[in-house]
Design an enzyme around this catalytic site. Structure first.
Site, PDB file in Angstrom:
ATOM      1  N   ASN A   9       1.173  -1.345  -0.082  1.00  0.00           N
ATOM      2  CA  ASN A   9       0.229  -0.202   0.041  1.00  0.00           C
ATOM      3  C   ASN A   9       0.901   0.981   0.213  1.00  0.00           C
ATOM      4  O   ASN A   9       1.590   1.577   1.222  1.00  0.00           O
ATOM      5  CB  ASN A   9      -0.878  -0.380   0.615  1.00  0.00           C
ATOM      6  CG  ASN A   9      -1.599   1.043   1.355  1.00  0.00           C
ATOM      7  OD1 ASN A   9      -1.966   2.277   0.543  1.00  0.00           O
ATOM      8  ND2 ASN A   9      -2.183   1.246   2.476  1.00  0.00           N
ATOM      9  N   LYS A  11       0.025   3.745  -0.709  1.00  0.00           N
ATOM     10  CA  LYS A  11      -0.771   5.157   0.379  1.00  0.00           C
ATOM     11  C   LYS A  11      -0.347   6.974  -0.732  1.00  0.00           C
ATOM     12  O   LYS A  11      -0.248   6.537  -1.678  1.00  0.00           O
ATOM     13  CB  LYS A  11      -0.086   5.684   1.649  1.00  0.00           C
ATOM     14  CG  LYS A  11       0.144   4.371   2.771  1.00  0.00           C
ATOM     15  CD  LYS A  11       0.367   4.596   3.741  1.00  0.00           C
ATOM     16  CE  LYS A  11      -0.145   3.543   4.855  1.00  0.00           C
ATOM     17  NZ  LYS A  11      -0.204   3.419   5.985  1.00  0.00           N
ATOM     18  N   HIS A  95      -9.186   1.039   5.238  1.00  0.00           N
ATOM     19  CA  HIS A  95      -7.965   1.429   5.695  1.00  0.00           C
ATOM     20  C   HIS A  95      -8.799   2.530   6.628  1.00  0.00           C
ATOM     21  O   HIS A  95      -9.526   3.619   6.228  1.00  0.00           O
ATOM     22  CB  HIS A  95      -7.473   1.753   4.399  1.00  0.00           C
ATOM     23  CG  HIS A  95      -5.957   2.183   4.844  1.00  0.00           C
ATOM     24  ND1 HIS A  95      -5.479   2.428   6.049  1.00  0.00           N
ATOM     25  CD2 HIS A  95      -4.413   1.044   5.214  1.00  0.00           C
ATOM     26  CE1 HIS A  95      -3.206   2.814   6.263  1.00  0.00           C
ATOM     27  NE2 HIS A  95      -3.531   1.966   5.397  1.00  0.00           N
ATOM     28  N   GLU A  97      -7.139   4.994   7.889  1.00  0.00           N
ATOM     29  CA  GLU A  97      -6.139   6.234   7.135  1.00  0.00           C
ATOM     30  C   GLU A  97      -7.715   7.155   7.140  1.00  0.00           C
ATOM     31  O   GLU A  97      -8.030   7.690   7.270  1.00  0.00           O
ATOM     32  CB  GLU A  97      -5.763   6.103   6.685  1.00  0.00           C
ATOM     33  CG  GLU A  97      -3.692   6.055   7.716  1.00  0.00           C
ATOM     34  CD  GLU A  97      -3.034   5.826   6.626  1.00  0.00           C
ATOM     35  OE1 GLU A  97      -2.909   5.638   5.619  1.00  0.00           O
ATOM     36  OE2 GLU A  97      -1.674   4.979   7.514  1.00  0.00           O
ATOM     37  N   GLU A 167      -5.316  -4.893  10.437  1.00  0.00           N
ATOM     38  CA  GLU A 167      -4.466  -3.827  10.809  1.00  0.00           C
ATOM     39  C   GLU A 167      -5.174  -2.600  11.826  1.00  0.00           C
ATOM     40  O   GLU A 167      -5.421  -2.363  11.612  1.00  0.00           O
ATOM     41  CB  GLU A 167      -4.159  -2.980   9.632  1.00  0.00           C
ATOM     42  CG  GLU A 167      -3.868  -3.805   8.532  1.00  0.00           C
ATOM     43  CD  GLU A 167      -3.614  -2.350   7.427  1.00  0.00           C
ATOM     44  OE1 GLU A 167      -2.179  -3.354   6.515  1.00  0.00           O
ATOM     45  OE2 GLU A 167      -3.130  -0.939   7.345  1.00  0.00           O
ATOM     46  N   GLY A 173       2.893   2.368  11.143  1.00  0.00           N
ATOM     47  CA  GLY A 173       3.975   3.922  10.777  1.00  0.00           C
ATOM     48  C   GLY A 173       4.647   3.702  11.963  1.00  0.00           C
ATOM     49  O   GLY A 173       5.074   4.712  12.414  1.00  0.00           O
ATOM     50  N   SER A 213       3.070  -2.199  10.004  1.00  0.00           N
ATOM     51  CA  SER A 213       5.163  -1.963  10.940  1.00  0.00           C
ATOM     52  C   SER A 213       5.807  -3.435  10.216  1.00  0.00           C
ATOM     53  O   SER A 213       6.595  -4.152  10.445  1.00  0.00           O
ATOM     54  CB  SER A 213       5.588  -1.902  12.238  1.00  0.00           C
ATOM     55  OG  SER A 213       4.990  -0.549  11.827  1.00  0.00           O
TER      56      SER A 213
HETATM   57  P1  13P Z   1       3.341   0.456   7.919  1.00  0.00           P
HETATM   58  O1  13P Z   1       3.527  -0.682   7.154  1.00  0.00           O
HETATM   59  O2  13P Z   1       3.933   1.343   7.146  1.00  0.00           O
HETATM   60  O3  13P Z   1       3.371   0.202   9.290  1.00  0.00           O
HETATM   61  O4  13P Z   1       1.924   0.728   6.963  1.00  0.00           O
HETATM   62  C1  13P Z   1       0.496  -0.423   7.423  1.00  0.00           C
HETATM   63  C2  13P Z   1      -0.653   0.089   6.374  1.00  0.00           C
HETATM   64  O5  13P Z   1      -1.386   0.328   6.715  1.00  0.00           O
HETATM   65  C3  13P Z   1      -0.618  -0.702   5.311  1.00  0.00           C
HETATM   66  O6  13P Z   1      -1.833  -0.669   4.748  1.00  0.00           O
END
Ligand code: 13P
Length: 249
Positions: A9, A11, A95, A97, A167, A173, A213
């Site tokens: 992903n 983003k 997601h 976010e 997740e 992150g 992560s």
């Molecule tokens: P990270 O791997 O940067 O923690 O992000 C995970 C994520 O949100 C994947 O969709």
């Protein structure tokens, strides 16, 4: 018996040029890899560059969202039809976010999921608890609620292509990965809930990815868990070497 999916992903990172540069380096690193499905989900504007770069390879391209209406006055949104016009079949839905910053709710996740499945897409539907929920001992309830609402009014037949990504929001992150045991425990809850809603056979085939992560250093321990059917990788998927190392866990 469940083929693992290792998905990136991206983003809101990378330009088309950076996308092409990524694939130039990444594709040779995974060219022989047949064990898992590999998916890269760039931002919408990078999709043409990604599709062109990955054409004919073992890497599929996915989108990061899709709207539930066929078309209409929905500024900033993208339809199933528009994705299919690019031959894009994977899409991330719900997601955290999107839920946290853009008003996505369990109900809009359900609408997007239903439409994506009806349109023949393979959705990667994200669920996961925030830190306060985990600390309050509410993880299981949150996961069950998110599943019940996301799967509302979807038939088992329609749900065939569904992929779930667990997740935990506190692990995204932050560098704090869920331990393989914590992740497996959450996956088991999700699988149980999917079994209750769609039946045991469906649940046995359902692929549940872990995200939060994931790095080359922790990927193999996570994948050693039978409950974990792949990864949804953010930060560590932006670098071709690091994402290739995760793919080859
Ligand atoms: P990270 O791997 O940067 O923690 O992000 C995970 C994520 O949100 C994947 O969709």
């Amino acid at each position: 018996m469940r083929i693992r999916v290792i998905a990136a992903n991206w983003k809101m990172y990378k330009t088309p040029d950076q996308t092409r540069a990524f694939f130039r380096e990444f594709l040779p690193l995974v060219a022989q890899h047949t064990r898992d499905e590999i998916v890269v989900c760039p931002s919408f504007l990078d999709l043409p560059a990604a599709l062109e770069s990955a054409n004919g390879s073992n890497v599929a391209i996915g989108a990061q969202n899709v709207h539930w209406k066929e078309e209409g006055a929905f500024t900033g949104e993208t339809s199933v039809k528009q994705l299919l016009a690019y031959d894009i079949h994977y899409v991330i839905i719900g997601h955290s976010e999107r839920r946290q910053y853009f008003g996505e709710t369990d109900d809009t996740v359900n609408l997007r999921l239903k439409t994506a499945l009806e349109g023949g897409l393979t959705p990667i539907c994200c669920v996961g608890e925030v830190l306060e929920e985990r600390e309050a001992g509410a993880t299981e309830d949150v996961l069950r609620r998110q599943c019940v609402r996301a799967f509302h009014a979807i038939s088992v037949k329609k749900a065939a292509k569904l992929i779930i990504a667990y997740e935990p929001v506190w692990a995204i992150g932050t560098g704090k990965t869920a331990t393989p045991e914590i992740a497996a425990e959450a996956h088991a809850v999700i699988r149980q809930e999917a079994g209750r809603i769609f039946g045991e056979e469906f649940a046995a085939h359902l692929r549940i990815l872990y995200g939060g992560s994931v790095k080359p250093e922790n990927a193999s321990a996570l994948m050693a868990q039978e409950e974990i059917d792949g990864a949804l990788v953010g930060g560590a998927s932006l670098d071709p070497k690091s994402f290739a190392a995760i793919v080859k866990y």
